[in-house]
Design an enzyme around this catalytic site. Structure first.
Site, PDB file in Angstrom:
ATOM      1  N   ASP A  14      35.879  37.699  52.590  1.00  0.00           N
ATOM      2  CA  ASP A  14      35.689  36.993  51.316  1.00  0.00           C
ATOM      3  C   ASP A  14      34.955  37.900  50.326  1.00  0.00           C
ATOM      4  O   ASP A  14      35.162  37.808  49.113  1.00  0.00           O
ATOM      5  CB  ASP A  14      34.883  35.706  51.561  1.00  0.00           C
ATOM      6  CG  ASP A  14      35.108  34.644  50.495  1.00  0.00           C
ATOM      7  OD1 ASP A  14      35.650  34.973  49.439  1.00  0.00           O
ATOM      8  OD2 ASP A  14      34.728  33.487  50.726  1.00  0.00           O
ATOM      9  N   HIS A 205      31.080  26.054  53.540  1.00  0.00           N
ATOM     10  CA  HIS A 205      31.331  27.381  52.951  1.00  0.00           C
ATOM     11  C   HIS A 205      30.958  27.299  51.472  1.00  0.00           C
ATOM     12  O   HIS A 205      31.737  26.803  50.653  1.00  0.00           O
ATOM     13  CB  HIS A 205      32.827  27.683  53.161  1.00  0.00           C
ATOM     14  CG  HIS A 205      33.329  28.973  52.607  1.00  0.00           C
ATOM     15  ND1 HIS A 205      33.792  30.007  53.421  1.00  0.00           N
ATOM     16  CD2 HIS A 205      33.482  29.425  51.343  1.00  0.00           C
ATOM     17  CE1 HIS A 205      34.206  31.006  52.670  1.00  0.00           C
ATOM     18  NE2 HIS A 205      34.037  30.680  51.403  1.00  0.00           N
ATOM     19  N   HIS A 207      29.767  28.976  47.867  1.00  0.00           N
ATOM     20  CA  HIS A 207      29.547  30.117  46.967  1.00  0.00           C
ATOM     21  C   HIS A 207      28.314  29.760  46.129  1.00  0.00           C
ATOM     22  O   HIS A 207      27.994  28.581  45.946  1.00  0.00           O
ATOM     23  CB  HIS A 207      30.798  30.376  46.127  1.00  0.00           C
ATOM     24  CG  HIS A 207      31.893  31.024  46.945  1.00  0.00           C
ATOM     25  ND1 HIS A 207      32.183  32.364  46.870  1.00  0.00           N
ATOM     26  CD2 HIS A 207      32.713  30.518  47.889  1.00  0.00           C
ATOM     27  CE1 HIS A 207      33.161  32.652  47.726  1.00  0.00           C
ATOM     28  NE2 HIS A 207      33.507  31.551  48.359  1.00  0.00           N
ATOM     29  N   CYS A 238      36.692  34.641  45.041  1.00  0.00           N
ATOM     30  CA  CYS A 238      38.136  34.598  45.232  1.00  0.00           C
ATOM     31  C   CYS A 238      38.798  35.138  43.980  1.00  0.00           C
ATOM     32  O   CYS A 238      38.512  34.655  42.880  1.00  0.00           O
ATOM     33  CB  CYS A 238      38.585  33.162  45.496  1.00  0.00           C
ATOM     34  SG  CYS A 238      40.369  33.008  45.609  1.00  0.00           S
ATOM     35  N   ASN A 247      29.378  34.628  47.825  1.00  0.00           N
ATOM     36  CA  ASN A 247      29.046  33.634  48.844  1.00  0.00           C
ATOM     37  C   ASN A 247      27.525  33.581  48.971  1.00  0.00           C
ATOM     38  O   ASN A 247      26.827  34.526  48.611  1.00  0.00           O
ATOM     39  CB  ASN A 247      29.594  34.071  50.212  1.00  0.00           C
ATOM     40  CG  ASN A 247      31.087  33.938  50.321  1.00  0.00           C
ATOM     41  OD1 ASN A 247      31.818  34.807  49.886  1.00  0.00           O
ATOM     42  ND2 ASN A 247      31.536  32.847  50.903  1.00  0.00           N
TER      43      ASN A 247
END
Ligand code: HMG
Ligand code: MG
Length: 294
Positions: A14, A205, A207, A238, A247
């Site tokens: 990522d 998950h 960010h 992304c 992240n």
């Protein structure tokens, strides 16, 4: 709260998928080897997506082949379709992650498919993986908001997570792709999904675009989630989510978890050292490209 927490380190995937410059293959390999030595149990290594879409990870096969596979450590890779699955299997991958979103608008930009079409694409991938004894993780993106569609109804998040779980994904990672959530929203989202998918099969998950990630994680830990995705040094984003920044940093997550008395098995000093090393590599890469352009 659960007693221990498993971290899924996503920096090599990522993080590096979103770098402006293409990080050299040898740096990626060294990054993953260093991460393996910190005690992390799950390290997402790369993506077998279309290199036209994500040129940053076009060297997926070379990276996966060369990394040291530490005993007991899992090295999942992203796979969007059967073509990616075949490429991954050709180099011996034993865990994959399929990925879709709760927002139609984001899915179109990211994987050029509707949600329904993406699930249709994954069905034969998961089926083949099960036959081959390959574990499958599933991602749902934009669970707290979408850069194109705005609000994402909770019912859509629940529906997509439930479909991936029913298809055979052993774990569903719920992604706040653009870091737009706040703790109360994160909690409500997790609660809603956990009503349909067991909490033991859920991961979070976040960010950190708006500095909410640790607060959101704490809110979710209080509901009993036991798996957290994070990226060393806070790299990440992304390429198909406008405004998505890094992240949550693995170092910060591990520091908080240890402070809460939750075991991770991770050597925090070694992780911090790896983060410093990666930051220096990325600064050098970006600097050298800037130099060349000038
Ligand atoms: P498409 O263009 O609709 O697909 O892309 P296609 O089937 O028409 O293929 C186009 C070309 O790509 C063809 O080549 C295929 O062979 C090739 P051509 O004939 O033009 O020479 N191709 C492939 N090559 C290698 N490996 C493959 C592959 N598949 C097709 N697997 C596709 C559809 C899904 C492939 C594309 O949209 C794609 O690869 N998207 C990936 C985007 C991506 O990786 N985004 C970032 C990851 S998601 C994320 O970051 C969120 C997450 O972190 C959680 C969160 O934060 O929320 C997970
Ligand atoms: Mg992400």
């Amino acid at each position: 709260m659960s007693d221990g927490v498993r971290i899924v380190e996503v920096g090599a995937r990522d993080g590096l998928q979103n770098e402006k410059t293409i990080v050299p293959t040898l740096v990626k390999i060294e990054l993953i080897d260093r991460l393996s030595a910190t005690g992390l149990q799950s390290i997402e290594a790369t993506s077998f997506v279309s290199p036209k879409w994500v040129p940053q990870l076009a060297d997926a096969a070379d990276v996966y082949t060369a990394i040291q596979k530490f005993p007991g450590v899992r090295y999942p890779v992203l796979v969007p379709n059967l073509q990616g699955y075949a490429r991954a299997r050709a180099v011996g991958v034993s865990e994959i992650a399929v990925f879709t979103a709760a927002s139609e608008a984001f899915n179109q930009k990211n994987i050029n498919a509707t949600i329904a079409k993406s699930l249709e694409r994954f069905a034969p991938v998961v089926e083949r993986a099960q036959t081959d004894g390959v574990a499958v993780r599933g991602y749902v993106s934009t669970v707290l908001g979408c850069p194109y569609q705005g609000e994402v109804p909770l019912a859509d998040v629940v529906r997509v997570a439930k479909s991936l779980h029913a298809m055979g994904c052993y774990e569903i990672s719920l992604g706040d792709t653009i870091g737009i959530g706040t703790p109360a929203k994160a909690r409500a989202m997790l609660k809603a999904v956990a009503g349909e998918v067991p909490m033991s099969a859920l991961a979070i998950h976040f960010h950190d675009t708006r500095g909410q990630a640790l607060a959101n994680i704490l809110a979710c830990l209080e509901l009993g989630v036991g798996v957290i995705d994070s990226a060393v040094s806070g790299v990440g984003g992304c390429p198909y989510a406008r405004g998505a920044s890094g992240n949550v940093a693995s170092e910060d997550v591990v520091y908080m978890l240890h402070g809460l008395g939750l075991a991770t098995g991770v050597d925090l000093d070694a992780l911090i050292e790896t983060g410093r090393w990666l930051s220096a590599q990325l600064a050098r890469e970006n600097g050298s490209k800037v130099g060349k352009a000038a």
